[in-house]
Scaffold this active site. Structure first.
Site, PDB file in Angstrom:
ATOM      1  N   GLU A  77       0.859  -1.191   0.000  1.00 23.85           N
ATOM      2  CA  GLU A  77       0.000   0.000   0.000  1.00 23.85           C
ATOM      3  C   GLU A  77       0.893   1.238   0.000  1.00 23.85           C
ATOM      4  OE1 GLU A  77      -3.527   0.620   2.743  1.00 23.85           O
ATOM      5  OE2 GLU A  77      -2.240   2.264   3.410  1.00 23.85           O
ATOM      6  N   THR A  87      -4.028   4.709  -1.467  1.00 20.08           N
ATOM      7  CA  THR A  87      -5.083   5.182  -0.564  1.00 20.08           C
ATOM      8  C   THR A  87      -5.805   6.407  -1.133  1.00 20.08           C
ATOM      9  OG1 THR A  87      -3.649   6.642   0.701  1.00 20.08           O
ATOM     10  CG2 THR A  87      -3.810   4.358   1.464  1.00 20.08           C
ATOM     11  N   TYR A  88      -6.917   6.712  -0.485  1.00 14.43           N
ATOM     12  CA  TYR A  88      -7.791   7.821  -0.886  1.00 14.43           C
ATOM     13  C   TYR A  88      -7.920   8.730   0.324  1.00 14.43           C
ATOM     14  CZ  TYR A  88     -12.069   9.969  -2.763  1.00 14.43           C
ATOM     15  OH  TYR A  88     -13.011  10.839  -3.253  1.00 14.43           O
ATOM     16  N   HIS A 148      -8.051   2.882  -3.845  1.00 13.21           N
ATOM     17  CA  HIS A 148      -8.994   2.940  -2.717  1.00 13.21           C
ATOM     18  C   HIS A 148     -10.032   4.023  -3.021  1.00 13.21           C
ATOM     19  CE1 HIS A 148      -5.972   1.299   0.524  1.00 13.21           C
ATOM     20  NE2 HIS A 148      -5.723   0.792  -0.668  1.00 13.21           N
ATOM     21  N   ARG A 154     -15.965   2.693   3.454  1.00 10.85           N
ATOM     22  CA  ARG A 154     -16.864   3.746   3.922  1.00 10.85           C
ATOM     23  C   ARG A 154     -16.068   5.006   4.228  1.00 10.85           C
ATOM     24  NH1 ARG A 154     -18.937   3.964   9.945  1.00 10.85           N
ATOM     25  NH2 ARG A 154     -16.787   4.737  10.055  1.00 10.85           N
ATOM     26  N   GLY A 155     -14.903   4.841   4.856  1.00  8.18           N
ATOM     27  CA  GLY A 155     -14.118   5.994   5.320  1.00  8.18           C
ATOM     28  C   GLY A 155     -14.523   6.369   6.732  1.00  8.18           C
ATOM     29  N   ASP A 156     -13.637   7.081   7.411  1.00  6.95           N
ATOM     30  CA  ASP A 156     -13.936   7.513   8.783  1.00  6.95           C
ATOM     31  C   ASP A 156     -14.899   8.688   8.763  1.00  6.95           C
ATOM     32  OD1 ASP A 156     -12.426   5.666  10.209  1.00  6.95           O
ATOM     33  OD2 ASP A 156     -10.584   6.819   9.903  1.00  6.95           O
ATOM     34  N   TYR A 191     -11.268  -6.274   9.791  1.00  6.19           N
ATOM     35  CA  TYR A 191     -10.639  -5.833  11.047  1.00  6.19           C
ATOM     36  C   TYR A 191     -10.456  -7.011  12.012  1.00  6.19           C
ATOM     37  CZ  TYR A 191     -11.843  -1.465   8.920  1.00  6.19           C
ATOM     38  OH  TYR A 191     -11.933  -0.425   7.999  1.00  6.19           O
ATOM     39  N   GLN A 195       5.091   6.205  13.938  1.00  9.37           N
ATOM     40  CA  GLN A 195       4.308   4.985  13.738  1.00  9.37           C
ATOM     41  C   GLN A 195       3.963   4.319  15.069  1.00  9.37           C
ATOM     42  OE1 GLN A 195       6.817   2.919  10.997  1.00  9.37           O
ATOM     43  NE2 GLN A 195       6.255   4.257   9.309  1.00  9.37           N
TER      44      GLN A 195
END
Ligand code: FAD
Length: 289
Positions: free
Chosen positions: A9, A40-41, A70, A100-102, A135, A202
């Site tokens: 990723e 990623t988006y 994404h 969905r996204g946060d 998850y 991180q």
């Protein structure tokens, strides 16, 4: 027995960072022969699609590596999603990780896609190959693992044919999750998401995401090396390699490496595990690349 997948990723350059930085990252990842690279988006959505689409398309056209774009949907209208889908098709990108996204405080969802499953169905209907997120330690908003798995099954039933997991530090939690997902009737490939934790930033992210779930082995490493940049890098890479060897030994479908746009870390991990992933990838190929 087929070899496990090995994928990466990357994220588009942050605001104000030059676009060229992502191509330096991709130059470094190219010789590591991933099965695909996902892009990623941006969490807030606006304007992210063009960058994600462009980088995904370049991964395919310039680097000849399959790409996965994404896309998050909570703040997208159906018309906007159609426009993005059109742009992806025009750019030759046929694989999308539907999310969905946060939720963003103070921002009102557009109302057309309440859950990732809605976007999965929308994209599958248009002929995209659709992936979705899962998850192992349960999504933070889920009331229980059973509820989360039921919603995961909805994404698969809506057309997701491949799942990529959230990062985790304790393989035992992934194996438990896998067993429960399989008994819930989820049969599609599930790739294990691994993020090498190699610096303080991180570590902070990991603490935020995993809350109290940090394994003792990881905490001890962090306490000992967290303030020594070089040692933390070595130790974090070794920890990720150890996780990956164990995952592949257990026969996982694949490993998705959150590269954090650091090709040097990805290279060291790939070198240490290359032969486990089969293909024609050998340690000497990688060193020569
Ligand atoms: P969903 O599958 O919709 O699930 C979200 C929550 O809603 C879960 O608790 C679920 O159990 C619940 N739920 C689902 N369906 C229902 C229903 N019908 N009724 C009630 N509850 C329901 N974020 C980004 O902004 N950009 C990225 O590029 C990005 N990439 C990611 C890649 C991976 C591999 C992963 C694991 C996460 C990524 N994320 C990304 C983060 C992700 O957007 C967040 O975790 C988000 O909060 C949930 O997205 P989802 O697609 O899993 O949502």
């Amino acid at each position: 027995m087929s070899a496990p997948l090995w994928s990466f990723e990357v994220f588009p350059p942050r605001r104000n960072a030059p676009l060229g930085t992502i191509y330096r990252t991709l130059d470094g990842l190219e010789g590591l022969h991933p099965d695909f690279i996902s892009v990623t988006y941006g969490a807030a959505g606006a304007g992210s699609d063009s960058l994600t689409t462009r980088i995904s398309s370049d991964i395919q056209d310039r680097y000849h590596i399959p790409a996965v774009a994404h896309l998050t949907c909570l703040y997208l209208t159906r018309d906007e999603a159609s426009g993005i889908a059109h742009g992806l098709k025009e750019a030759g990108v046929s694989r999308v990780l539907a999310l969905r996204g946060d939720t963003v405080e103070g921002r009102v969802p557009a109302g057309d896609f309440a859950h990732a499953a809605d976007l999965v169905g929308f994209l599958a209907d248009q002929g995209f190959e659709v992936l979705a997120a899962c998850y192992p330690e349960r999504h933070p908003e889920a009331t229980s693992m059973d509820a989360d798995l039921a919603h995961l099954k909805e994404k698969v039933d809506a057309g997701a044919n491949h799942l990529i997991s959230q990062l985790f530090l304790d393989n035992a939690s992934f194996y438990q999750f896998l067993a429960r997902a399989r008994s819930a009737g989820i049969t599609v490939p599930i790739e294990a998401g691994i993020m090498p934790v190699v610096n303080e930033r991180q570590i902070r992210r990991m603490v935020r995401l995993c809350d109290a779930e940090l394994p003792e082995k990881f905490r001890t490493m962090m306490d000992r090396y967290g303030s020594d940049d070089v040692a933390m890098r070595d130790a974090g890479i070794a920890y990720a390699v150890d996780q990956i060897v164990d995952l592949v030994s257990h026969g996982v479908d694949g490993v998705h490496l959150y590269t954090m746009n650091d090709p040097e870390v990805a290279r060291r991990i790939t070198e240490a595990t290359a032969s486990l992933f089969g293909h024609d990838r050998t340690a000497s190929d990688i060193v020569a690349a």
